[in-house]
Design an enzyme around this catalytic site. Structure first.
Site, mmCIF file in Angstrom:
data_model
loop_
_atom_site.group_PDB
_atom_site.id
_atom_site.type_symbol
_atom_site.label_atom_id
_atom_site.label_comp_id
_atom_site.label_asym_id
_atom_site.label_seq_id
_atom_site.Cartn_x
_atom_site.Cartn_y
_atom_site.Cartn_z
ATOM 1 N N GLU A 59 -11.694 -38.221 41.854
ATOM 2 C CA GLU A 59 -12.358 -39.326 41.151
ATOM 3 C C GLU A 59 -13.636 -38.876 40.435
ATOM 4 O OE1 GLU A 59 -12.373 -42.981 43.412
ATOM 5 O OE2 GLU A 59 -14.379 -43.454 42.670
ATOM 6 N N ASP A 60 -14.404 -38.013 41.070
ATOM 7 C CA ASP A 60 -15.749 -37.704 40.560
ATOM 8 C C ASP A 60 -15.940 -36.289 40.010
ATOM 9 O OD1 ASP A 60 -16.592 -40.256 41.180
ATOM 10 O OD2 ASP A 60 -17.253 -39.712 43.188
#
Ligand code: ZN
Length: 176
Positions: A59-60
């Site tokens: 996600e990051d």
């Protein structure tokens, strides 16, 4: 143990240079705390602990699910994928989707989600983003509570930890 150590190294490299929302805590502290909560609750499933360490890398960071699968296997990659928000959605849409789909998560993914919410809500209350108004912070806490409510009944110990964080909040929970 070897796999967990490798996941720790992988996550620390992937999150290199990233900070938490308070602007000063190294990001890697967060996945370590998420894993530590599982360990403190007596969970010793090595692949689940790996997935906890890796839960935010897709996600990051620019890490792909495929790379996680190649390095850590299918089960770890699937768990990480389950708790990864869709990058193509807006922040608001991501929050709505996470809430709407929480109850569909596998048992192991729900454990990670619970630990994630414990850490994030704790940080929002005790190490908040510098420029967030109280209302924004409370909205975030309210959303965290709603997600946890969707998956209550998963793990009493973790749910108790979440509730204890809110007990210390200055204003009554009903006013959040
Ligand atoms: Zn997280």
């Amino acid at each position: 143990m070897k796999k967990i150590s490798q996941a720790l190294v992988f996550a620390s490299n992937a999150h290199r240079g990233q900070l938490r929302k308070d602007g000063k805590t190294p990001y890697i502290n967060h996945p370590i705390q998420v894993m530590n909560l599982l360990v403190e609750e007596g969970i010793d499933d090595a692949e689940l602990l790996c997935a906890a360490l890796l839960h935010d890398v897709v996600e990051d960071t620019d890490t792909s699910t495929e790379l996680i699968e190649k390095k850590f296997g299918k089960r770890v990659a699937e768990l990480v994928a389950e708790v990864t928000d869709d990058k193509f959605l807006s922040q608001v849409e991501r929050k709505q989707k996470q809430l709407a789909t929480a109850s569909q998560l596998s048992y192991e993914a729900r454990l990670i989600r619970l630990c994630d919410k414990i850490c994030n809500v704790h940080d929002m209350l005790h190490a908040p983003p510098r420029y967030w108004e109280t209302e924004m912070r409370m909205n975030y806490v309210r959303w965290g509570m709603a997600v946890v409510d969707e998956i209550r009944g998963t793990h009493a110990g973790l749910e108790r930890r979440f509730d204890l964080i809110l007990r210390d909040v200055q204003m009554p929970v009903s006013d959040l």
